[in-house]
Motif scaffolding. Structure first.
Motif, PDB file in Angstrom:
ATOM      1  N   LEU A   9      34.069  42.469  35.495  1.00 15.47           N
ATOM      2  CA  LEU A   9      34.625  41.387  36.299  1.00 15.47           C
ATOM      3  C   LEU A   9      33.527  40.673  37.078  1.00 15.47           C
ATOM      4  O   LEU A   9      33.500  39.434  37.148  1.00 15.47           O
ATOM      5  CB  LEU A   9      35.683  41.940  37.263  1.00 15.47           C
ATOM      6  CG  LEU A   9      36.307  40.944  38.239  1.00 15.47           C
ATOM      7  CD1 LEU A   9      37.062  39.858  37.483  1.00 15.47           C
ATOM      8  CD2 LEU A   9      37.215  41.646  39.219  1.00 15.47           C
ATOM      9  N   ALA A  10      32.611  41.433  37.659  1.00 15.07           N
ATOM     10  CA  ALA A  10      31.519  40.828  38.425  1.00 15.07           C
ATOM     11  C   ALA A  10      30.650  39.960  37.521  1.00 15.07           C
ATOM     12  O   ALA A  10      30.235  38.854  37.917  1.00 15.07           O
ATOM     13  CB  ALA A  10      30.684  41.917  39.087  1.00 15.07           C
ATOM     14  N   GLN A  61      32.580  36.743  36.736  1.00 16.18           N
ATOM     15  CA  GLN A  61      32.603  35.835  37.885  1.00 16.18           C
ATOM     16  C   GLN A  61      31.263  35.131  38.049  1.00 16.18           C
ATOM     17  O   GLN A  61      31.218  33.941  38.381  1.00 16.18           O
ATOM     18  CB  GLN A  61      32.968  36.598  39.157  1.00 16.18           C
ATOM     19  CG  GLN A  61      34.433  36.988  39.205  1.00 16.18           C
ATOM     20  CD  GLN A  61      34.783  37.850  40.411  1.00 16.18           C
ATOM     21  OE1 GLN A  61      33.911  38.473  41.003  1.00 16.18           O
ATOM     22  NE2 GLN A  61      36.064  37.896  40.749  1.00 16.18           N
ATOM     23  N   LEU A  93      31.120  32.415  35.435  1.00 17.57           N
ATOM     24  CA  LEU A  93      31.996  31.321  35.831  1.00 17.57           C
ATOM     25  C   LEU A  93      31.317  30.441  36.878  1.00 17.57           C
ATOM     26  O   LEU A  93      31.368  29.206  36.792  1.00 17.57           O
ATOM     27  CB  LEU A  93      33.313  31.873  36.375  1.00 17.57           C
ATOM     28  CG  LEU A  93      34.311  30.856  36.934  1.00 17.57           C
ATOM     29  CD1 LEU A  93      34.763  29.904  35.824  1.00 17.57           C
ATOM     30  CD2 LEU A  93      35.498  31.548  37.560  1.00 17.57           C
ATOM     31  N   LYS A  94      30.651  31.062  37.846  1.00 15.36           N
ATOM     32  CA  LYS A  94      29.946  30.306  38.876  1.00 15.36           C
ATOM     33  C   LYS A  94      28.855  29.429  38.258  1.00 15.36           C
ATOM     34  O   LYS A  94      28.685  28.265  38.629  1.00 15.36           O
ATOM     35  CB  LYS A  94      29.319  31.268  39.887  1.00 15.36           C
ATOM     36  CG  LYS A  94      29.825  31.150  41.271  1.00 15.36           C
ATOM     37  CD  LYS A  94      29.074  32.094  42.177  1.00 15.36           C
ATOM     38  CE  LYS A  94      29.756  32.062  43.523  1.00 15.36           C
ATOM     39  NZ  LYS A  94      29.155  32.966  44.462  1.00 15.36           N
TER      40      LYS A  94
END
Length: 135
Positions: free
Chosen positions: A100-101, A104, A107-108
Motif C-alpha cells: 500500500l505504501a 501511494q 500515485l503521488k
C-alpha cells in the motif's frame, strides 16, 4: 632461587586472555543455598562464599528466585526482552502495508507528473483533452 622455579611461578600467576563467565545450574544453586542455610556460626557463610567464589549479592538473588518459584526459578533464563509471539496474519498484514505504501508513493508521483504536464501545456499553449474525452 633457581631461575627455572622462578619462571614456573611466573607462569602460574599468568592471567588468562579472556575470562569465561561462570554458569550455575539449578542444582548447583540449590546445593549452595542449602549449604548457606545450614550455616549457623559467624563467618561460615563468608567461608562458603569464598570457597565457591561467589559474592553475597548473588546468594541474595538466588534466595529471591527460590522464594518466587522454587527450583524452576533457579534455572538460568535467556537474557534480553521476551520474544514477540507472531500473530498468524501479522506477516501478511505487514506485506500488504508495504504494498500500500509503495502504491501511494507511485500515485503521488503520477499526480505530480500530471500537474507538471498541465503547467507545461499552459505555458506552450497546447490544449489538453478533457477528462471525459479520449485523446
Amino acid at each position: 632461587m633457581n631461575p627455572v622455579v622462578k619462571e614456573a611461578r611466573v607462569r602460574e600467576t599468568e592471567v588468562v586472555e579472556k575470562a569465561k563467565r561462570r554458569r550455575f545450574t539449578a542444582e548447583d544453586k540449590r546445593r549452595i543455598l542449602e549449604e548457606a542455610d545450614r550455616c549457623t556460626k559467624p563467618g561460615e557463610v563468608g567461608a562458603l562464599l569464598r570457597r565457591e567464589g561467589l559474592y553475597s549479592s548473588l546468594l541474595s538473588v538466588w534466595r529471591r528466585q527460590r522464594e518466587a518459584g522454587g527450583l524452576a526459578a533457579l534455572a538460568p533464563s535467556k537474557r534480553g526482552p521476551p520474544a514477540k509471539v507472531a500473530e498468524p496474519g501479522a506477516r501478511r498484514i505487514a506485506e500488504l502495508e508495504k504494498e500500500l505504501a509503495r502504491a501511494q508513493a507511485r500515485l503521488k508521483r503520477a499526480e505530480a507528473l500530471l500537474d507538471l504536464q498541465k503547467k507545461v501545456s499552459e505555458i506552450l499553449g497546447v490544449e489538453l483533452p478533457k477528462q471525459d474525452e479520449e485523446p
